[in-house]
Design a protein around this motif. Structure first.
Motif, PDB file in Angstrom:
ATOM      1  N   PHE A  15     -18.015   1.877  52.036  1.00 17.34           N
ATOM      2  CA  PHE A  15     -17.479   2.604  53.401  1.00 17.34           C
ATOM      3  C   PHE A  15     -18.023   4.187  53.519  1.00 17.34           C
ATOM      4  O   PHE A  15     -18.537   4.293  54.825  1.00 17.34           O
ATOM      5  CB  PHE A  15     -15.846   2.875  53.038  1.00 17.34           C
ATOM      6  CG  PHE A  15     -15.189   4.049  54.048  1.00 17.34           C
ATOM      7  CD1 PHE A  15     -14.653   3.108  55.206  1.00 17.34           C
ATOM      8  CD2 PHE A  15     -14.528   5.007  53.837  1.00 17.34           C
ATOM      9  CE1 PHE A  15     -13.979   3.786  56.125  1.00 17.34           C
ATOM     10  CE2 PHE A  15     -14.231   5.745  54.803  1.00 17.34           C
ATOM     11  CZ  PHE A  15     -13.706   5.184  56.010  1.00 17.34           C
ATOM     12  N   GLN A  16     -18.357   4.930  52.555  1.00 22.82           N
ATOM     13  CA  GLN A  16     -18.950   6.166  53.013  1.00 22.82           C
ATOM     14  C   GLN A  16     -20.196   6.053  53.351  1.00 22.82           C
ATOM     15  O   GLN A  16     -20.625   6.892  54.250  1.00 22.82           O
ATOM     16  CB  GLN A  16     -18.514   7.001  51.886  1.00 22.82           C
ATOM     17  CG  GLN A  16     -19.176   8.520  51.849  1.00 22.82           C
ATOM     18  CD  GLN A  16     -18.286   9.255  53.057  1.00 22.82           C
ATOM     19  OE1 GLN A  16     -17.089   9.182  53.094  1.00 22.82           O
ATOM     20  NE2 GLN A  16     -18.670   9.936  54.126  1.00 22.82           N
ATOM     21  N   GLU A  66     -17.927  -3.139  57.708  1.00 24.79           N
ATOM     22  CA  GLU A  66     -18.631  -3.830  58.814  1.00 24.79           C
ATOM     23  C   GLU A  66     -18.290  -3.365  60.069  1.00 24.79           C
ATOM     24  O   GLU A  66     -19.180  -3.641  61.080  1.00 24.79           O
ATOM     25  CB  GLU A  66     -18.510  -5.060  58.560  1.00 24.79           C
ATOM     26  CG  GLU A  66     -19.059  -5.740  57.232  1.00 24.79           C
ATOM     27  CD  GLU A  66     -19.719  -7.072  57.201  1.00 24.79           C
ATOM     28  OE1 GLU A  66     -19.079  -7.820  57.768  1.00 24.79           O
ATOM     29  OE2 GLU A  66     -20.314  -7.312  56.208  1.00 24.79           O
ATOM     30  N   ARG A  67     -17.089  -2.969  60.444  1.00 22.37           N
ATOM     31  CA  ARG A  67     -17.023  -2.458  61.653  1.00 22.37           C
ATOM     32  C   ARG A  67     -17.756  -1.207  62.188  1.00 22.37           C
ATOM     33  O   ARG A  67     -17.772  -0.895  63.334  1.00 22.37           O
ATOM     34  CB  ARG A  67     -15.448  -2.307  62.000  1.00 22.37           C
ATOM     35  CG  ARG A  67     -15.036  -0.943  61.360  1.00 22.37           C
ATOM     36  CD  ARG A  67     -13.565  -0.634  61.316  1.00 22.37           C
ATOM     37  NE  ARG A  67     -13.454   0.524  60.546  1.00 22.37           N
ATOM     38  CZ  ARG A  67     -12.909   1.634  60.832  1.00 22.37           C
ATOM     39  NH1 ARG A  67     -12.483   1.979  62.095  1.00 22.37           N
ATOM     40  NH2 ARG A  67     -12.832   2.840  60.052  1.00 22.37           N
ATOM     41  N   LYS A  68     -18.094  -0.746  61.066  1.00 22.32           N
ATOM     42  CA  LYS A  68     -19.031   0.611  61.364  1.00 22.32           C
ATOM     43  C   LYS A  68     -20.306   0.225  61.891  1.00 22.32           C
ATOM     44  O   LYS A  68     -21.074   1.307  62.437  1.00 22.32           O
ATOM     45  CB  LYS A  68     -19.246   1.250  60.001  1.00 22.32           C
ATOM     46  CG  LYS A  68     -17.963   1.469  59.147  1.00 22.32           C
ATOM     47  CD  LYS A  68     -17.456   2.907  59.623  1.00 22.32           C
ATOM     48  CE  LYS A  68     -16.324   3.387  58.880  1.00 22.32           C
ATOM     49  NZ  LYS A  68     -15.850   4.919  59.460  1.00 22.32           N
ATOM     50  N   PHE A  69     -20.683  -0.792  61.770  1.00 20.14           N
ATOM     51  CA  PHE A  69     -22.244  -0.979  62.171  1.00 20.14           C
ATOM     52  C   PHE A  69     -22.400  -1.623  63.879  1.00 20.14           C
ATOM     53  O   PHE A  69     -21.370  -1.856  64.373  1.00 20.14           O
ATOM     54  CB  PHE A  69     -22.665  -2.387  61.462  1.00 20.14           C
ATOM     55  CG  PHE A  69     -23.054  -1.963  59.858  1.00 20.14           C
ATOM     56  CD1 PHE A  69     -24.012  -0.954  59.493  1.00 20.14           C
ATOM     57  CD2 PHE A  69     -21.964  -2.626  59.000  1.00 20.14           C
ATOM     58  CE1 PHE A  69     -24.274  -0.665  58.152  1.00 20.14           C
ATOM     59  CE2 PHE A  69     -22.284  -2.187  57.583  1.00 20.14           C
ATOM     60  CZ  PHE A  69     -23.232  -1.219  57.171  1.00 20.14           C
ATOM     61  N   LEU A 126     -23.251   5.628  60.349  1.00 23.95           N
ATOM     62  CA  LEU A 126     -22.522   5.607  61.791  1.00 23.95           C
ATOM     63  C   LEU A 126     -22.871   6.737  62.689  1.00 23.95           C
ATOM     64  O   LEU A 126     -22.870   6.831  63.630  1.00 23.95           O
ATOM     65  CB  LEU A 126     -21.251   5.347  61.729  1.00 23.95           C
ATOM     66  CG  LEU A 126     -20.206   4.723  62.888  1.00 23.95           C
ATOM     67  CD1 LEU A 126     -20.777   3.577  63.123  1.00 23.95           C
ATOM     68  CD2 LEU A 126     -18.731   5.051  62.513  1.00 23.95           C
ATOM     69  N   ASP A 127     -22.903   8.003  61.736  1.00 26.88           N
ATOM     70  CA  ASP A 127     -22.730   9.350  62.220  1.00 26.88           C
ATOM     71  C   ASP A 127     -24.521   9.457  62.988  1.00 26.88           C
ATOM     72  O   ASP A 127     -24.543  10.403  64.041  1.00 26.88           O
ATOM     73  CB  ASP A 127     -23.056  10.295  61.118  1.00 26.88           C
ATOM     74  CG  ASP A 127     -22.989  11.884  61.816  1.00 26.88           C
ATOM     75  OD1 ASP A 127     -21.987  12.023  62.712  1.00 26.88           O
ATOM     76  OD2 ASP A 127     -23.826  12.491  61.413  1.00 26.88           O
ATOM     77  N   LYS A 134     -17.966  13.230  68.888  1.00 29.05           N
ATOM     78  CA  LYS A 134     -18.757  14.214  68.579  1.00 29.05           C
ATOM     79  C   LYS A 134     -20.059  14.106  68.710  1.00 29.05           C
ATOM     80  O   LYS A 134     -20.483  12.818  68.619  1.00 29.05           O
ATOM     81  CB  LYS A 134     -18.459  14.787  67.021  1.00 29.05           C
ATOM     82  CG  LYS A 134     -18.459  13.768  66.030  1.00 29.05           C
ATOM     83  CD  LYS A 134     -18.071  14.021  64.447  1.00 29.05           C
ATOM     84  CE  LYS A 134     -18.531  13.061  63.557  1.00 29.05           C
ATOM     85  NZ  LYS A 134     -17.795  13.562  62.150  1.00 29.05           N
ATOM     86  N   PRO A 135     -20.931  15.056  68.793  1.00 32.66           N
ATOM     87  CA  PRO A 135     -22.446  14.786  69.021  1.00 32.66           C
ATOM     88  C   PRO A 135     -23.072  13.864  67.861  1.00 32.66           C
ATOM     89  O   PRO A 135     -22.709  13.751  66.798  1.00 32.66           O
ATOM     90  CB  PRO A 135     -23.178  15.967  68.940  1.00 32.66           C
ATOM     91  CG  PRO A 135     -22.013  16.925  69.074  1.00 32.66           C
ATOM     92  CD  PRO A 135     -20.873  16.309  68.562  1.00 32.66           C
ATOM     93  N   VAL A 136     -23.978  12.880  68.176  1.00 34.70           N
ATOM     94  CA  VAL A 136     -24.807  11.972  67.161  1.00 34.70           C
ATOM     95  C   VAL A 136     -25.472  13.113  66.011  1.00 34.70           C
ATOM     96  O   VAL A 136     -25.786  14.124  66.482  1.00 34.70           O
ATOM     97  CB  VAL A 136     -25.751  11.246  67.870  1.00 34.70           C
ATOM     98  CG1 VAL A 136     -26.592  10.497  66.776  1.00 34.70           C
ATOM     99  CG2 VAL A 136     -24.967  10.150  68.806  1.00 34.70           C
TER     100      VAL A 136
END
Lengths: 322, 322
Positions: free
Chosen positions: A207-208, A319-322, A214-215, A225-227
């Protein structure tokens, strides 16, 4: 898709924990009540209570006992958010004003302390010293992680092990003990307790890493927030570290900006370089490996609805992160 | 006269606790070790451990068990000092730079959190949930007290009950449970545990009233800060409140400054007025009453060296203030 939809069978119990969370704050001290429930009302995934409840399914499931670890674990998470806000001088979280912005640093500091203490106090209603040991030890480790993170700001001499230890303390540990304490509170067999800890630890790590990825890979709109905010604030995560370790033309450019103290001048280029570099695929693969280990931790468990929920949640939150 | 001289029989044990306090900080995380032992090295009266040891004399005295409450209690006290320093933007404590000034707010915040968590974690080595309940509950109450104190800044509409509840949470509670937990850890009879709690509570109340008094009656040199610092910072204590309640010419002058929002303009006059007013004698009498109650709490205890030490300490920590 909402996380709650995945584990419909827990819905009533999660709502009960939600009410208990609100009841756990002392209404008699009104300022305190308002400041501490402010964050509570902003909601959240309540992922830690969900893991407690799922952990509890491997023993004799008793919501009245499980709440005595589910509520503390969510409170500990909340207390860290309140304290993060004080420190980072943040003004918004989850689209609402932070406690700090709405009241002030003094109130937010003691509200965080209050929530920590309340968490540990609620857990003492469980007559099991092992629970108290695990909870208080986890907070000790989390505080060390926070201090390490401060020390590591703008520190490019971090190896993989160093990064992994930091995210363990920052994120994985609390998820691991959520799973573990659910199993302990329901008096599940030791091997189930171990499996749940390993599952939670690996899900937390995945997760982390996914979050750090993701950032760089999400859009500003998705992030709110900004990339590259982590990098802008000096928090050096895996995609950035990998670009440096990996050398090549990009690695050398990055290194020269760092060594000349010109990273901030070249921050947009640096972020673009990391986004386009191999650190992305590497991080994704590593998150995937932790996800595999999380699934493997469940291998010896019987194939039932709880196990399926755990597998689905693992996929979902990573996986929702990707 | 040093407090240690009064109870020579505890000297070796207090020194042992002192070494355990230092050992309790994690040397592997160097920044953390430095910041958390910084305050430790500044010393202090270690009054809470002393009360634990004296409480322990009423049961089967075992230093290895007593240290598991003595160290946490002193750590909790230290954590509150570290957090107070963050909040108050203080730069000196006990003649040394504060953690906050020497490092920064972020480090000090998490150092305080770390010390709190470490305190509770050490106590879990005692296999007695009652100890964990009492400790965590006390921290909850102390946090409420801190938040109330913020709310009560510049609040002149406080009754005596309100003031007393605030100083209970701020000071008396931790001293009360130090006495109580020493007795519990040594498995003293329940009535001894109760006596020790009542003794500690009353000593703590007397101590805080005497401390609030001293802020008006001592000299700037004795205090190491300007006379009336509490009032200057909006912390309204008993001598000031009594002057207001008492009415008369002085009370009316004070009230008119407050009502016109001109107290700060007249702060030196206000302090002089309180110093010369009846609030001083009233506070002194009230501290004396709590001291009497502390002595009375010991009435049923056998007349031995421990009891004599408790009586002497009570006199010492309160009466040296006048």
């Amino acid at each position: 898709m909402n996380l709650v939809d995945i584990y419909v069978q827990l819905k009533g119990d999660v709502e009960y924990i939600e009410r208990e969370l609100e009841r756990s704050m002392d209404a008699r001290t009104m300022e305190l009540y308002q400041s501490s429930t402010h964050l509570l009302k902003a909601g959240g995934k309540r992922i830690r209570p969900v893991f407690v409840l799922l952990g509890g399914k491997w023993g004799s499931y008793d919501l009245e006992r499980l709440k005595l670890v589910a509520v503390p674990l969510e409170l500990i998470h909340m207390a860290t958010l309140v304290h993060d806000d004080v420190i980072d001088d943040a003004d918004k979280r989850r689209g609402r004003e932070t406690v700090k912005a709405k009241w002030n640093n003094r109130i937010a500091m003691y509200t965080g302390d209050y929530i920590f203490a309340r968490a540990l106090n609620i857990a003492t209603r469980l007559d099991n010293p092992r629970v108290h040991q695990i909870l208080s030890k986890a907070i000790v480790e989390m505080c060390k992680g926070e201090i390490e993170q401060i020390r590591d700001l703008y520190n490019w001499n971090q190896g993989l092990k160093h990064y992994l230890r930091r995210i363990k303390r920052k994120t994985a540990l609390l998820i691991a003990i959520s799973c573990q304490l659910g199993a302990i509170a329901s008096e599940a067999p030791e091997e189930r307790i171990d499996s749940m800890y390993r599952y939670g630890y690996n899900v937390g790590m995945a997760f982390q890493i996914a979050d750090d990825l993701l950032d760089f890979t999400a859009t500003e709109k998705q992030l709110g927030k900004p990339v590259g905010s982590d990098l802008r604030q000096g928090n050096i995560t895996l995609p950035a570290l990998y670009s440096l370790w990996n050398g090549g033309r990009d690695g050398h450019r990055l290194r020269s900006w760092i060594e000349e103290g010109k990273l901030n001048e070249h921050i947009e280029e640096a972020i673009a370089l990391i986004r386009g570099g191999e650190g992305i695929a590497y991080s994704r693969a590593l998150a995937g490996r932790y996800l595999d280990r999380a699934r493997a931790a469940l291998a010896d468990l019987p194939d039932n609805a709880t196990k399926r929920s755990l597998l689905e949640i693992a996929n979902f939150i990573v996986e929702r992160k990707f």
